[in-house]
Design a protein around this motif. Structure first.
Motif, mmCIF file in Angstrom:
data_model
loop_
_atom_site.group_PDB
_atom_site.id
_atom_site.type_symbol
_atom_site.label_atom_id
_atom_site.label_comp_id
_atom_site.label_asym_id
_atom_site.label_seq_id
_atom_site.Cartn_x
_atom_site.Cartn_y
_atom_site.Cartn_z
ATOM 1 N N HIS A 1 9.298 11.175 22.684
ATOM 2 C CA HIS A 1 10.250 10.292 22.030
ATOM 3 C C HIS A 1 9.570 9.315 21.074
ATOM 4 N N ASP A 2 8.286 9.578 20.758
ATOM 5 C CA ASP A 2 7.616 8.729 19.768
ATOM 6 C C ASP A 2 6.398 9.437 19.180
ATOM 7 N N PHE A 3 6.585 10.700 18.730
ATOM 8 C CA PHE A 3 5.449 11.447 18.190
ATOM 9 C C PHE A 3 5.327 11.236 16.678
ATOM 10 N N ALA A 4 4.090 11.302 16.203
ATOM 11 C CA ALA A 4 3.833 11.165 14.770
ATOM 12 C C ALA A 4 4.328 12.410 14.046
ATOM 13 N N ASN B 1 3.491 13.534 11.236
ATOM 14 C CA ASN B 1 2.377 14.284 10.639
ATOM 15 C C ASN B 1 1.421 14.819 11.702
ATOM 16 N N PHE B 2 1.772 14.635 12.994
ATOM 17 C CA PHE B 2 0.982 15.099 14.152
ATOM 18 C C PHE B 2 -0.391 14.430 14.238
ATOM 19 N N ASN B 3 -0.580 13.334 13.533
ATOM 20 C CA ASN B 3 -1.830 12.581 13.621
ATOM 21 C C ASN B 3 -1.534 11.259 14.324
ATOM 22 N N GLU B 4 -1.698 11.243 15.654
ATOM 23 C CA GLU B 4 -1.349 10.060 16.430
ATOM 24 C C GLU B 4 -2.245 8.874 16.080
ATOM 25 N N ASP B 5 -3.470 9.135 15.642
ATOM 26 C CA ASP B 5 -4.382 8.044 15.281
ATOM 27 C C ASP B 5 -4.029 7.421 13.941
ATOM 28 N N ASN B 6 -3.382 8.202 13.077
ATOM 29 C CA ASN B 6 -2.983 7.683 11.774
ATOM 30 C C ASN B 6 -1.665 8.329 11.352
ATOM 31 N N PRO B 7 -0.537 7.779 11.817
ATOM 32 C CA PRO B 7 0.767 8.376 11.527
ATOM 33 C C PRO B 7 1.321 8.041 10.152
ATOM 34 N N GLU B 8 0.529 7.381 9.312
ATOM 35 C CA GLU B 8 1.040 6.915 8.031
ATOM 36 C C GLU B 8 1.136 8.052 7.009
ATOM 37 N N CYS B 9 2.183 7.962 6.195
ATOM 38 C CA CYS B 9 2.413 8.930 5.114
ATOM 39 C C CYS B 9 2.378 8.186 3.784
ATOM 40 N N ALA B 10 1.909 8.867 2.755
ATOM 41 C CA ALA B 10 1.768 8.247 1.432
ATOM 42 C C ALA B 10 3.111 8.218 0.721
ATOM 43 N N GLY B 11 3.760 7.056 0.743
ATOM 44 C CA GLY B 11 5.037 6.898 0.068
ATOM 45 C C GLY B 11 6.173 7.613 0.778
ATOM 46 N N ILE B 12 7.384 7.382 0.292
ATOM 47 C CA ILE B 12 8.553 8.052 0.872
ATOM 48 C C ILE B 12 8.454 9.555 0.655
ATOM 49 N N ASP C 1 0.803 -1.220 0.000
ATOM 50 C CA ASP C 1 0.000 0.000 0.000
ATOM 51 C C ASP C 1 0.840 1.275 0.000
ATOM 52 N N LYS C 2 2.148 1.133 0.131
ATOM 53 C CA LYS C 2 3.078 2.273 0.104
ATOM 54 C C LYS C 2 2.742 3.336 1.158
ATOM 55 N N MET C 3 2.228 2.895 2.290
ATOM 56 C CA MET C 3 1.915 3.796 3.399
ATOM 57 C C MET C 3 2.907 3.537 4.532
ATOM 58 N N PHE C 4 3.587 4.601 4.980
ATOM 59 C CA PHE C 4 4.658 4.442 5.952
ATOM 60 C C PHE C 4 4.405 5.279 7.204
ATOM 61 N N PRO C 5 4.185 4.639 8.352
ATOM 62 C CA PRO C 5 4.119 5.399 9.601
ATOM 63 C C PRO C 5 5.482 6.028 9.893
ATOM 64 N N ALA C 6 5.513 7.312 10.228
ATOM 65 C CA ALA C 6 6.774 8.024 10.493
ATOM 66 C C ALA C 6 6.691 8.710 11.853
#
Length: 471
Positions: free
Chosen positions: A290-293, A295-306, A270-275
């Motif tokens: 020491h473990d924040f998202a 994208n500041f979205n803790e419920d969905n930290p995934e980003c679309a591709g690199i 799916d090319k989705m990467f939690p960062a």
């Protein structure tokens, strides 16, 4: 016992009957509201005892500058009499930096209780009352601990050498905090040193502390020592910073992220990467995480591709305050939790790769070793890329190529899951060379895990691809 307390105790008649026990009280406050809207308060807490309807000062904490959630290092030692009602009053003041006197200080709130209430609860929290006895938003927490019969003291002195220079226009201003581990696995501040200004080789003043305060008389109790200062990467707005976003040239973090990420993303359907990020103060309250998202979205930290990770990283930098220390155990544990959930499924077809990009020497090495040993039982690998010119000697130990990595308790890793590479070795090489070195051990790590579990590969249509975690 301080002289001021002895004087107050004598006037209160506390030495006329045998003492049941001695207790130590520690103080912390939260959510202090300041009358001066242009700056944060400089809090100090005064403790008083009641005698014949009058409040007499027993002692006071140190002043902590510009802080709304202070944890004071000052410890109050009191005699506790079970058969008596010992009334205490805690008064919170804002002490101006120009003077330390109480006469001109602003009282930000007060709280009254009995010593018995504190002792019975061990951790006693109560709202601070403003003038007029109105309840404010700030609160005070008193932690109590009964002292053993051990009256021994230890004298400690600390120094440091070759600290990273964190400030751009001057040298770092380091101070030292010592914490002990309590029986409930929480950490308790024991001592905070003075700040040594503009010094990368500080020697802090020698200090004395009781064995009761330091470790409750338990010589085996764990202590943590942390050097607290600003971010080692430098201000991202300055071209000297490792995080500087150049309009035409990617920084070392981006180079490493893209080089490794573009390889890994081919194995993710799916090319989705939690960062995630670590070691920064983040909005809205700017507490260190020491473990924040990213994208500041803790419920969905995934980003679309690199590319999505890159954009989230670039958008994140102006909104956070780089800080420290360099603790990576929390993020390893976070990903390990995901991997643990996957391991308990029947198919266990997801394998997790955690990419950590860091410029600093790890400051929680013991916890990191413990986390890696635990993670070696799970479907995951950890790749660490050291960015910048720091001394990464200790990082090599995590790699396990020169020997078996063990936890602080001596437990060995089940399998080697860590690969460490210093980016400076590939500064003038192609991105492909970096990716090849970083990912060289991953295929064997994946195969070793599934072989150990007796899980055979399936056809492509029968499984979902693994997820790659960027950090």
């Amino acid at each position: 016992m301080s002289d001021i307390y002895e004087s107050a105790a004598n006037s209160l008649g506390l030495f006329n009957s045998p003492c049941l026990t001695k207790v130590e009280l520690r103080v912390a406050c939260k959510g202090i509201s300041d009358r001066d809207t242009l700056s944060k308060p400089d809090p100090c807490v005064v403790i008083k005892m009641q005698s014949h309807g009058q409040w007499l000062e027993v002692d006071r904490t140190e002043v902590i500058r510009s802080c709304i959630n202070p944890t004071f290092s000052k410890v109050f030692t009191l005699d506790f009499y079970f058969e008596e009602v010992q009334r205490l009053r805690y008064e919170l003041y804002d002490i101006s930096s120009s003077h330390n006197g109480m006469r001109e200080a602003d009282c930000l709130g007060a709280m009254e209780c009995t010593l018995g209430q504190i002792i019975s609860q061990r951790k006693f929290t109560k709202a601070l009352l403003k003038q007029g006895n109105t309840v404010g938003k700030s609160s005070i927490m008193i932690t109590a601990e009964e002292l053993t019969g051990n009256n021994d003291y230890v004298e400690l002195s600390f120094s440091a050498r070759k600290l990273d220079d964190k400030d751009f226009f001057s040298k770092s201003d380091p101070f030292l905090e010592i914490y002990r581990e309590n029986d409930d696995n929480t950490q308790q501040l024991v001592h905070r040193t003075e700040t040594v200004m503009n010094n990368l080789n500080p020697a802090w003043k020698t200090f004395k502390t009781s064995l009761n305060s330091l470790c409750s008389g338990d010589h085996e109790r764990i202590l943590k020592v942390a050097i607290d200062f600003t971010a080692s990467n430098g201000d991202p707005r300055n071209s000297c910073s490792l995080h500087y976003i150049h309009p035409y040239q990617p920084n070392e973090y981006l180079k490493a992220l893209v080089a490794v990420g573009e390889i890994c993303q081919d194995y993710d359907s799916d090319k989705m990467f939690p960062a995630f990020g670590f070691g920064a103060r983040i909005p809205p309250d700017f507490k260190v995480s020491h473990d924040f998202a990213v994208n500041f979205n803790e419920d969905n930290p995934e980003c679309a591709g690199i590319q999505g990770v890159v954009e989230a990283y670039q958008n994140c930098l102006p909104k956070i305050q780089l800080y420290g220390p360099t603790n990576i155990a929390p993020i390893i544990q976070k990903v390990a939790n995901f991997a643990s959930e996957e391991m308990h499924t029947k198919e266990a077809m997801q394998y997790f790769i955690l990419l950590i990009l860091t410029d600093g020497v790890i400051t929680d090495m013991a916890d990191t070793r413990e986390a890696i040993v635990h993670a070696s039982h799970l479907p995951m690998s950890v790749i660490i890329v050291g960015v910048g010119s720091a001394d990464f000697t200790d990082m090599e130990m995590l790699d396990g190529d020169d020997g078996i990595l063990r936890s602080p308790k001596g437990e060995p890793v089940l399998r080697d899951i860590v690969q460490f590479v210093p980016f400076r070795n590939f500064k003038h090489a192609s991105p492909a060379a970096l990716a090849k070195s970083v990912l060289a051990e991953v295929p064997n790590q994946v195969v070793d895990y599934y072989n150990s579990k007796g899980i055979k590969p399936k056809c492509p249509s029968e499984y979902e691809s693994s997820r790659t975690f960027g950090h």
